[in-house]
Scaffold this motif. Sequence first.
Motif, PDB file in Angstrom:
ATOM      1  N   ALA A 114       0.833  -1.203   0.000  1.00  0.00           N
ATOM      2  CA  ALA A 114       0.000   0.000   0.000  1.00  0.00           C
ATOM      3  C   ALA A 114       0.865   1.248   0.000  1.00  0.00           C
ATOM      4  O   ALA A 114       0.596   2.209  -0.742  1.00  0.00           O
ATOM      5  CB  ALA A 114      -0.933  -0.015   1.212  1.00  0.00           C
ATOM      6  N   VAL A 115       1.918   1.261   0.814  1.00  0.00           N
ATOM      7  CA  VAL A 115       2.813   2.418   0.866  1.00  0.00           C
ATOM      8  C   VAL A 115       3.532   2.603  -0.467  1.00  0.00           C
ATOM      9  O   VAL A 115       3.671   3.725  -0.975  1.00  0.00           O
ATOM     10  CB  VAL A 115       3.829   2.250   2.013  1.00  0.00           C
ATOM     11  CG1 VAL A 115       4.912   3.315   1.939  1.00  0.00           C
ATOM     12  CG2 VAL A 115       3.123   2.338   3.359  1.00  0.00           C
ATOM     13  N   ILE A 116       3.992   1.502  -1.064  1.00  0.00           N
ATOM     14  CA  ILE A 116       4.748   1.582  -2.319  1.00  0.00           C
ATOM     15  C   ILE A 116       3.876   2.083  -3.461  1.00  0.00           C
ATOM     16  O   ILE A 116       4.302   2.923  -4.269  1.00  0.00           O
ATOM     17  CB  ILE A 116       5.348   0.202  -2.655  1.00  0.00           C
ATOM     18  CG1 ILE A 116       6.421  -0.173  -1.617  1.00  0.00           C
ATOM     19  CG2 ILE A 116       5.959   0.205  -4.052  1.00  0.00           C
ATOM     20  CD1 ILE A 116       6.882  -1.612  -1.711  1.00  0.00           C
ATOM     21  N   THR A 117       2.644   1.585  -3.556  1.00  0.00           N
ATOM     22  CA  THR A 117       1.789   1.885  -4.705  1.00  0.00           C
ATOM     23  C   THR A 117       0.813   3.024  -4.454  1.00  0.00           C
ATOM     24  O   THR A 117       0.024   3.338  -5.341  1.00  0.00           O
ATOM     25  CB  THR A 117       0.988   0.624  -5.097  1.00  0.00           C
ATOM     26  OG1 THR A 117       0.191   0.196  -3.977  1.00  0.00           O
ATOM     27  CG2 THR A 117       1.929  -0.501  -5.499  1.00  0.00           C
ATOM     28  N   TRP A 118       0.844   3.627  -3.266  1.00  0.00           N
ATOM     29  CA  TRP A 118      -0.125   4.667  -2.973  1.00  0.00           C
ATOM     30  C   TRP A 118      -0.052   5.863  -3.921  1.00  0.00           C
ATOM     31  O   TRP A 118      -1.099   6.411  -4.308  1.00  0.00           O
ATOM     32  CB  TRP A 118       0.017   5.128  -1.531  1.00  0.00           C
ATOM     33  CG  TRP A 118      -1.203   5.855  -1.066  1.00  0.00           C
ATOM     34  CD1 TRP A 118      -1.377   7.210  -0.975  1.00  0.00           C
ATOM     35  CD2 TRP A 118      -2.446   5.271  -0.668  1.00  0.00           C
ATOM     36  NE1 TRP A 118      -2.639   7.505  -0.523  1.00  0.00           N
ATOM     37  CE2 TRP A 118      -3.313   6.321  -0.325  1.00  0.00           C
ATOM     38  CE3 TRP A 118      -2.887   3.957  -0.557  1.00  0.00           C
ATOM     39  CZ2 TRP A 118      -4.607   6.095   0.118  1.00  0.00           C
ATOM     40  CZ3 TRP A 118      -4.174   3.733  -0.112  1.00  0.00           C
ATOM     41  CH2 TRP A 118      -5.019   4.792   0.214  1.00  0.00           C
ATOM     42  N   PRO A 119       1.120   6.321  -4.344  1.00  0.00           N
ATOM     43  CA  PRO A 119       1.142   7.420  -5.334  1.00  0.00           C
ATOM     44  C   PRO A 119       0.406   7.065  -6.625  1.00  0.00           C
ATOM     45  O   PRO A 119      -0.245   7.927  -7.223  1.00  0.00           O
ATOM     46  CB  PRO A 119       2.639   7.641  -5.571  1.00  0.00           C
ATOM     47  CG  PRO A 119       3.293   7.173  -4.320  1.00  0.00           C
ATOM     48  CD  PRO A 119       2.478   6.004  -3.873  1.00  0.00           C
ATOM     49  N   VAL A 120       0.508   5.814  -7.058  1.00  0.00           N
ATOM     50  CA  VAL A 120      -0.232   5.386  -8.259  1.00  0.00           C
ATOM     51  C   VAL A 120      -1.731   5.435  -7.996  1.00  0.00           C
ATOM     52  O   VAL A 120      -2.524   5.864  -8.850  1.00  0.00           O
ATOM     53  CB  VAL A 120       0.208   3.967  -8.672  1.00  0.00           C
ATOM     54  CG1 VAL A 120      -0.555   3.513  -9.911  1.00  0.00           C
ATOM     55  CG2 VAL A 120       1.705   3.919  -8.931  1.00  0.00           C
ATOM     56  N   HIS A 121      -2.132   4.983  -6.804  1.00  0.00           N
ATOM     57  CA  HIS A 121      -3.549   5.015  -6.426  1.00  0.00           C
ATOM     58  C   HIS A 121      -4.079   6.448  -6.425  1.00  0.00           C
ATOM     59  O   HIS A 121      -5.176   6.727  -6.941  1.00  0.00           O
ATOM     60  CB  HIS A 121      -3.701   4.377  -5.045  1.00  0.00           C
ATOM     61  CG  HIS A 121      -5.111   4.283  -4.560  1.00  0.00           C
ATOM     62  ND1 HIS A 121      -6.136   3.752  -5.313  1.00  0.00           N
ATOM     63  CD2 HIS A 121      -5.680   4.658  -3.370  1.00  0.00           C
ATOM     64  CE1 HIS A 121      -7.267   3.794  -4.635  1.00  0.00           C
ATOM     65  NE2 HIS A 121      -7.013   4.343  -3.455  1.00  0.00           N
ATOM     66  N   GLN A 122      -3.311   7.374  -5.891  1.00  0.00           N
ATOM     67  CA  GLN A 122      -3.726   8.779  -5.877  1.00  0.00           C
ATOM     68  C   GLN A 122      -3.795   9.354  -7.290  1.00  0.00           C
ATOM     69  O   GLN A 122      -4.703  10.123  -7.617  1.00  0.00           O
ATOM     70  CB  GLN A 122      -2.749   9.596  -5.032  1.00  0.00           C
ATOM     71  CG  GLN A 122      -2.862   9.330  -3.531  1.00  0.00           C
ATOM     72  CD  GLN A 122      -1.898  10.196  -2.741  1.00  0.00           C
ATOM     73  OE1 GLN A 122      -0.714  10.249  -3.034  1.00  0.00           O
ATOM     74  NE2 GLN A 122      -2.423  10.882  -1.747  1.00  0.00           N
ATOM     75  N   MET A 123      -2.822   8.976  -8.139  1.00  0.00           N
ATOM     76  CA  MET A 123      -2.808   9.490  -9.511  1.00  0.00           C
ATOM     77  C   MET A 123      -4.051   9.022 -10.276  1.00  0.00           C
ATOM     78  O   MET A 123      -4.670   9.809 -11.013  1.00  0.00           O
ATOM     79  CB  MET A 123      -1.542   9.003 -10.219  1.00  0.00           C
ATOM     80  CG  MET A 123      -1.427   9.488 -11.663  1.00  0.00           C
ATOM     81  SD  MET A 123      -0.127   8.634 -12.566  1.00  0.00           S
ATOM     82  CE  MET A 123      -0.815   6.975 -12.650  1.00  0.00           C
ATOM     83  N   LEU A 124      -4.421   7.755 -10.101  1.00  0.00           N
ATOM     84  CA  LEU A 124      -5.610   7.239 -10.794  1.00  0.00           C
ATOM     85  C   LEU A 124      -6.871   7.945 -10.325  1.00  0.00           C
ATOM     86  O   LEU A 124      -7.775   8.239 -11.127  1.00  0.00           O
ATOM     87  CB  LEU A 124      -5.725   5.730 -10.560  1.00  0.00           C
ATOM     88  CG  LEU A 124      -4.652   4.866 -11.214  1.00  0.00           C
ATOM     89  CD1 LEU A 124      -4.824   3.409 -10.803  1.00  0.00           C
ATOM     90  CD2 LEU A 124      -4.709   5.001 -12.735  1.00  0.00           C
ATOM     91  N   MET A 125      -6.951   8.238  -9.023  1.00  0.00           N
ATOM     92  CA  MET A 125      -8.131   8.932  -8.523  1.00  0.00           C
ATOM     93  C   MET A 125      -8.162  10.386  -8.988  1.00  0.00           C
ATOM     94  O   MET A 125      -9.232  10.933  -9.265  1.00  0.00           O
ATOM     95  CB  MET A 125      -8.171   8.859  -6.990  1.00  0.00           C
ATOM     96  CG  MET A 125      -8.518   7.485  -6.450  1.00  0.00           C
ATOM     97  SD  MET A 125      -8.874   7.502  -4.678  1.00  0.00           S
ATOM     98  CE  MET A 125      -7.316   8.103  -4.025  1.00  0.00           C
TER      99      MET A 125
END
Length: 356
Positions: A34-45
């Motif tokens: 979750a910590v590693i991929t969170w920037p990707v998650h934020q970018m998609l949102m």
Amino acid sequence: MPYLSLFLPVLFVVALAFLLKHFLASLAWAGLLAVITWPVHQMLMRRGGSRTGSAVLILTALIISFVAPSVFLFNTLSNELSTVERLVGQLNQTGVPVPEWLMRLPMIAKPAVKWWQENLEVPGGLNTLIQTTAGDLVPHLSSALSTLGPSILANALYLFLALLTLFILYIEGPAVVRYVDHAGERITPKYYAVVRRLFPLSVRGTALGLCSVAILEGIVLGAAYAVAGAPAPVLLGVITGYMALIPGGAPLSFTAVSLLLLGQGNAGAALGLFCWGAFELFMVDKFIRPKLIGQRVDLPFLAVLFGLLGGVSTMGVLGLFIGPFMMAVLFWWLRNGKDDSVQGPSVPSKSDKLAA
């Protein structure tokens, strides 16, 4: 009373850890991913995606990134095993000639050549040796296979729980951050802001360094295997890439391939491959990996190296992420608690979710 108010929460945490001891690894992997991929998650949102849609997309990408190389590896391995089987059958019929390098070994050349001639050079000797060795290993293999089924089921359950927890973290990220921030500020209000900032920076730097270096070493050494004439260079390159995720895995891989070439009588190719692998490993470990892992928290080379080695030797693969984080905290303390060497905002933002 003050001691009692401190003792009871610690006792509860220990009891909770004991209760969840079989699932702590799943929770830890979910948190790290979750910590590693969170920037990707934020970018998609930010681009209009929903939390659920973004979570499903990232989970699908993660599953494919792990499953697809495994399918390719097993498919290639099955093809190579059939080739090895034909080669072993041919060598069993004709016998394996004594290699020239074995005759030049100091002190042990004569008994080694005699053993080779009696066991491998005669037709059928290779098959006899394999059957004898396999017969000695059958009891150990049987005991290992008896526990293989339950182990596969248990690991499948742990993997499912990790993915399920990761999905929930994507959906309920802000609430999880509020709970963690509240607990951290109560437990260690003086240092929590620093820990909250250092942890995601070191974890993402480690993930970036390990994955990029593993891909680089798999491609470069795979090409070197092809140039040196090693069998199945693509398969060996994939295996080397996987092994490069662990400190010491890449040198073990190209050393084993060098010994394979030496056993085939290609001494020049074996020496060239080993020298190239050692040079490439020196460049990667000296300049690329430490820069990728340590640049975000300003860690020196030895700190990154010992953090990786110490972490993986004590906590397994999870230690690859915990070790550099602990080194980052140590060097923050050695620098008198100054934050100017750490990239990122000085005050953690609530809107950052699981990341600093």
